[in-house]
Design a protein around this motif. Structure first.
Motif, PDB file in Angstrom:
ATOM      1  N   TRP A 145       0.821  -1.209   0.000  1.00 16.68           N
ATOM      2  CA  TRP A 145       0.000   0.000   0.000  1.00 16.68           C
ATOM      3  C   TRP A 145       0.853   1.257   0.000  1.00 16.68           C
ATOM      4  N   ARG A 146       1.996   1.219   0.674  1.00 17.88           N
ATOM      5  CA  ARG A 146       2.904   2.372   0.687  1.00 17.88           C
ATOM      6  C   ARG A 146       3.431   2.633  -0.726  1.00 17.88           C
ATOM      7  N   GLU A 147       3.759   1.559  -1.448  1.00 15.62           N
ATOM      8  CA  GLU A 147       4.249   1.703  -2.817  1.00 15.62           C
ATOM      9  C   GLU A 147       3.155   2.274  -3.727  1.00 15.62           C
ATOM     10  N   ALA A 148       1.922   1.798  -3.557  1.00 16.61           N
ATOM     11  CA  ALA A 148       0.805   2.312  -4.353  1.00 16.61           C
ATOM     12  C   ALA A 148       0.594   3.796  -4.088  1.00 16.61           C
ATOM     13  N   PHE A 149       0.633   4.195  -2.823  1.00 17.39           N
ATOM     14  CA  PHE A 149       0.453   5.605  -2.449  1.00 17.39           C
ATOM     15  C   PHE A 149       1.574   6.463  -3.036  1.00 17.39           C
ATOM     16  N   ALA A 150       2.814   6.003  -2.893  1.00 20.94           N
ATOM     17  CA  ALA A 150       3.968   6.764  -3.387  1.00 20.94           C
ATOM     18  C   ALA A 150       3.917   6.919  -4.908  1.00 20.94           C
ATOM     19  N   ALA A 179      -7.292   0.566  -4.527  1.00 20.40           N
ATOM     20  CA  ALA A 179      -7.413  -0.349  -3.384  1.00 20.40           C
ATOM     21  C   ALA A 179      -6.574   0.132  -2.208  1.00 20.40           C
ATOM     22  N   GLY A 180      -5.429   0.736  -2.493  1.00 17.97           N
ATOM     23  CA  GLY A 180      -4.538   1.197  -1.432  1.00 17.97           C
ATOM     24  C   GLY A 180      -5.015   2.460  -0.747  1.00 17.97           C
ATOM     25  N   GLY A 181      -5.393   3.472  -1.530  1.00 13.87           N
ATOM     26  CA  GLY A 181      -5.829   4.735  -0.936  1.00 13.87           C
ATOM     27  C   GLY A 181      -4.871   5.226   0.136  1.00 13.87           C
TER      28      GLY A 181
END
Length: 179
Positions: free
Chosen positions: A47-52, A82-84
Motif C-alpha cells: 500500500w505504501r508503494e501504491a500511495f507513493a 485499493a490502497g488509498g
C-alpha cells in the motif's frame, strides 16, 4: 448465571493466591494497530508503494462564486484505488488529498482498514456535482458509501471540506480537459 460463578471463582482464587500472584501476572496488552505501526502489517509495503506511485494532478472545486485549486494524488489504477490512504501516516493524510476516478458511475463502498486518522470523502457524479460528503472513522470493519452511483471520490483529512466551504449539493469538481 455461569458468568457470575466464574467471576466469583476467579476472585476467590486471587484472594487465596495473595498479592504475589497478582504482581507476577502479566499486564494485559491490547492488540497492535497495524495502521499505527506499518512494520507489523505485511500488506503495508504494497500500500505504501501504491500511495507513493500516485501521480499528482491539479483539479478545482467550484463552491459558489469561489474556485478552489486542489493538488491531488490520483488513484489511477486498481492497485492505487485499493490502497488509498492505507498505511499512510497521519502527516501524509493531513498533507494530501486523493482523487479516485472510476471511469464511469459505479456503486461501491470504501473501508478504513489500516488508515490511522479520520477522513472526509466527497462523492461526485459524472457531471462533477458533489452530492455527498461523509466522515469516515478508522475501523477494520465499517464501510462507507453514498446513496447512489458516483464516478469520482475525493478523500481528505477529516474537516477539510467544511474548512474550505465545500458543501454537498452546492459544489462541483472541475477536472482539466483530457489531453
Amino acid at each position: 448465571m455461569i458468568r457470575s460463578r466464574v467471576a466469583v471463582l476467579a476472585a476467590l482464587l486471587l484472594v487465596l493466591a495473595g498479592p504475589a500472584a497478582i504482581a507476577q501476572s502479566p499486564a494485559p496488552t491490547s492488540a497492535p494497530n497495524p495502521a499505527q505501526n506499518p512494520a507489523q502489517n505485511p500488506e503495508c509495503p504494497r500500500w505504501r508503494e501504491a500511495f507513493a506511485g500516485m501521480p499528482i494532478r491539479m483539479v478545482s472545486v467550484q463552491a459558489g462564486s469561489r474556485s478552489i485549486a486542489l493538488r491531488v494524488k490520483a488513484a489511477d489504477t486498481g492497485e492505487r484505488q485499493a490502497g488509498g490512504f492505507q498505511c499512510a501516516t497521519p502527516e501524509e493524510i493531513k498533507r494530501h488529498l486523493i482523487l479516485f476516478d472510476f471511469g464511469r458511475e459505479i456503486v461501491t463502498q470504501f473501508h478504513m482498514q489500516n488508515v490511522p486518522a479520520a477522513l472526509d470523502i466527497a462523492f461526485v457524479k459524472e457531471d462533477g456535482r458533489i452530492f455527498a460528503i461523509l466522515k469516515m472513522d478508522p475501523s477494520p470493519t465499517e464501510l462507507y458509501g453514498p446513496l447512489g452511483p458516483f464516478r469520482y471520490a475525493v478523500e481528505a483529512h477529516a474537516g477539510f471540506f467544511a474548512s474550505q466551504g465545500i458543501r454537498q449539493g452546492e459544489a462541483r469538481l472541475v477536472l482539466p480537459p483530457a489531453r
